[in-house]
Scaffold this motif. Structure first.
Motif, short mmCIF file in Angstrom:
data_model
loop_
_atom_site.label_atom_id
_atom_site.label_comp_id
_atom_site.label_asym_id
_atom_site.label_seq_id
_atom_site.Cartn_x
_atom_site.Cartn_y
_atom_site.Cartn_z
N LEU A 90 109.86 63.22 45.56
CA LEU A 90 110.89 64.14 45.69
C LEU A 90 110.62 65.77 45.62
O LEU A 90 111.36 66.34 46.48
CB LEU A 90 111.94 63.95 44.30
CG LEU A 90 113.15 64.76 44.51
CD1 LEU A 90 114.15 64.14 45.79
CD2 LEU A 90 114.09 64.24 43.26
N ARG A 92 107.96 66.64 47.35
CA ARG A 92 107.59 67.00 48.71
C ARG A 92 108.86 67.02 49.71
O ARG A 92 108.53 67.29 51.02
CB ARG A 92 106.77 65.61 49.08
CG ARG A 92 105.52 65.73 48.43
CD ARG A 92 104.39 64.79 49.15
NE ARG A 92 104.58 63.41 49.51
CZ ARG A 92 104.45 62.33 48.67
NH1 ARG A 92 103.91 62.39 47.68
NH2 ARG A 92 105.15 61.37 48.87
N LEU A 93 110.06 66.66 49.40
CA LEU A 93 111.04 66.64 50.31
C LEU A 93 111.15 68.33 50.84
O LEU A 93 111.37 69.34 50.04
CB LEU A 93 112.45 66.47 49.55
CG LEU A 93 113.53 66.16 50.65
CD1 LEU A 93 113.42 64.92 51.12
CD2 LEU A 93 114.73 66.22 49.80
N ASP A 94 110.76 68.57 52.33
CA ASP A 94 110.61 69.79 52.86
C ASP A 94 111.81 70.46 53.53
O ASP A 94 112.41 69.74 54.57
CB ASP A 94 109.39 69.80 53.72
CG ASP A 94 108.99 70.84 54.54
OD1 ASP A 94 109.47 71.95 53.84
OD2 ASP A 94 108.21 71.02 55.24
N PRO A 99 115.46 66.41 58.76
CA PRO A 99 116.12 65.81 57.70
C PRO A 99 116.19 64.28 57.43
O PRO A 99 115.96 64.09 56.42
CB PRO A 99 117.90 66.41 58.00
CG PRO A 99 117.40 67.52 58.64
CD PRO A 99 116.47 67.53 59.60
N GLU A 102 112.60 63.48 56.29
CA GLU A 102 112.12 63.69 55.09
C GLU A 102 112.84 62.86 54.11
O GLU A 102 112.21 62.52 53.17
CB GLU A 102 112.76 65.40 54.93
CG GLU A 102 112.07 66.41 55.67
CD GLU A 102 110.65 66.48 55.12
OE1 GLU A 102 110.32 66.11 53.71
OE2 GLU A 102 109.58 66.63 55.87
N ILE A 103 114.34 62.43 54.32
CA ILE A 103 114.99 61.70 53.40
C ILE A 103 114.56 60.31 53.26
O ILE A 103 114.24 59.53 52.26
CB ILE A 103 116.47 61.79 53.55
CG1 ILE A 103 117.00 63.12 53.13
CG2 ILE A 103 117.13 60.42 52.80
CD1 ILE A 103 118.53 63.41 53.80
N TYR A 106 111.20 60.05 51.69
CA TYR A 106 111.27 59.82 50.44
C TYR A 106 111.57 58.38 49.80
O TYR A 106 111.11 58.09 48.87
CB TYR A 106 112.30 60.92 49.84
CG TYR A 106 112.71 60.98 48.38
CD1 TYR A 106 111.76 60.87 47.25
CD2 TYR A 106 114.02 60.60 47.96
CE1 TYR A 106 112.17 60.81 46.13
CE2 TYR A 106 114.30 60.31 46.71
CZ TYR A 106 113.35 60.55 45.63
OH TYR A 106 113.73 60.33 44.33
N LYS A 150 117.14 69.91 45.27
CA LYS A 150 116.91 69.02 46.60
C LYS A 150 118.26 68.64 47.29
O LYS A 150 118.44 68.52 48.28
CB LYS A 150 115.99 67.77 46.45
CG LYS A 150 114.73 67.98 45.86
CD LYS A 150 113.90 68.97 46.82
CE LYS A 150 112.57 69.23 46.47
NZ LYS A 150 111.88 70.21 47.38
N ILE A 154 119.86 69.32 50.92
CA ILE A 154 120.45 68.02 51.48
C ILE A 154 121.79 68.84 52.07
O ILE A 154 122.29 68.63 53.33
CB ILE A 154 120.70 66.91 50.90
CG1 ILE A 154 119.46 66.09 50.85
CG2 ILE A 154 121.55 65.87 51.25
CD1 ILE A 154 119.27 65.10 49.63
N ILE A 172 120.56 60.50 46.54
CA ILE A 172 119.44 60.15 45.84
C ILE A 172 119.37 58.94 44.66
O ILE A 172 118.83 58.45 44.70
CB ILE A 172 119.16 61.54 45.07
CG1 ILE A 172 118.81 62.61 46.17
CG2 ILE A 172 118.11 61.56 44.10
CD1 ILE A 172 118.69 64.21 45.53
#
Length: 218
Positions: A90, A92-94, A99, A102-103, A106, A150, A154, A172
């Motif tokens: 989590l 590391r979510l950049d 988008p 990244e999601i 994760y 995070k 989003i 999440i």
């Protein structure tokens, strides 16, 4: 036979900090924590006993207590070590990344952790089911701050029209539920799929990829 704890004490005296531990101490601590993880993940904190942990570790109970004064001390040590690893995907979510990539990255990271660390997942689940008596400050503090941070990322992606408008917190939560299920309910998953499915994770990854790709489409 010379007791390992006595030998370790003879080598180090009263000094037992991480920098002064002998090889014997390091080995025994690793053995104890591995045994404690095995017992806690199977029995939960309340069901686990020092005698069970000592038996799995192959050490005497006095030897066990030389390194850890209580089963709670072992439990906290395991949870503290676990949380950094558990939250790394989590973190590391950049915000600057794509988008959906990244999601979904994760999500895949969490699924891989369920595959590779099933006992750790059950350890954490048992702590939460008991009301998190040892980890509540962390959950209400650092974990909440990280998830809120995070979730704001989003929401920013949603405001730009780059992903579908779904509630970030529940997104999440859904990732936690859909990935950790394969660790926490491993027996049920394998029983329902049957013996012909030796490894449920490749198909789980394909299913979740498709599910989140559709969910997140703008």
């Amino acid at each position: 036979m010379q007791d390992d704890a006595a030998e370790a004490a003879g080598q180090d005296g009263a000094e037992t900090g991480p920098r002064s531990r002998t090889r014997i101490q390091q080995r025994n601590i690793a053995m104890i924590l591995e045994a404690a993880l095995e017992v806690f993940s199977a029995q939960g904190f309340r069901g686990a006993t020092l005698d069970q942990i000592a038996e799995v570790a192959g050490l005497s109970k006095p030897n066990l207590l030389y390194y850890f004064p209580s089963k709670e001390a072992m439990h906290v040590e395991l949870l503290t070590g676990l949380l950094d690893t558990w939250l790394e995907p989590l973190r590391r979510l950049d915000p600057a990344g794509d988008p959906r990539a990244e999601i979904m990255g994760y999500m895949r990271g969490k699924l891989e952790m369920a595959r590779d660390y099933p006992r750790e997942s059950r350890l954490f689940a048992n702590e939460i089911l008991q009301g998190a008596p040892r980890m509540r400050p962390f959950i209400e503090g650092e974990l909440k701050r990280l998830v809120d941070e995070k979730a704001a990322v989003i929401r920013g992606w949603q405001a730009e029209g780059r992903i579908a408008p779904v509630d970030p917190h529940h997104l999440i939560f859904s990732i936690w539920a859909l990935t950790q299920h394969y660790a926490d309910f491993d027996m049920q998953v394998r029983a329902v799929l049957g013996p012909e499915v030796a490894d449920p994770f490749p198909e789980a990854a394909r299913f979740l990829d498709g599910l989140y790709a559709r969910l997140l489409g703008p």
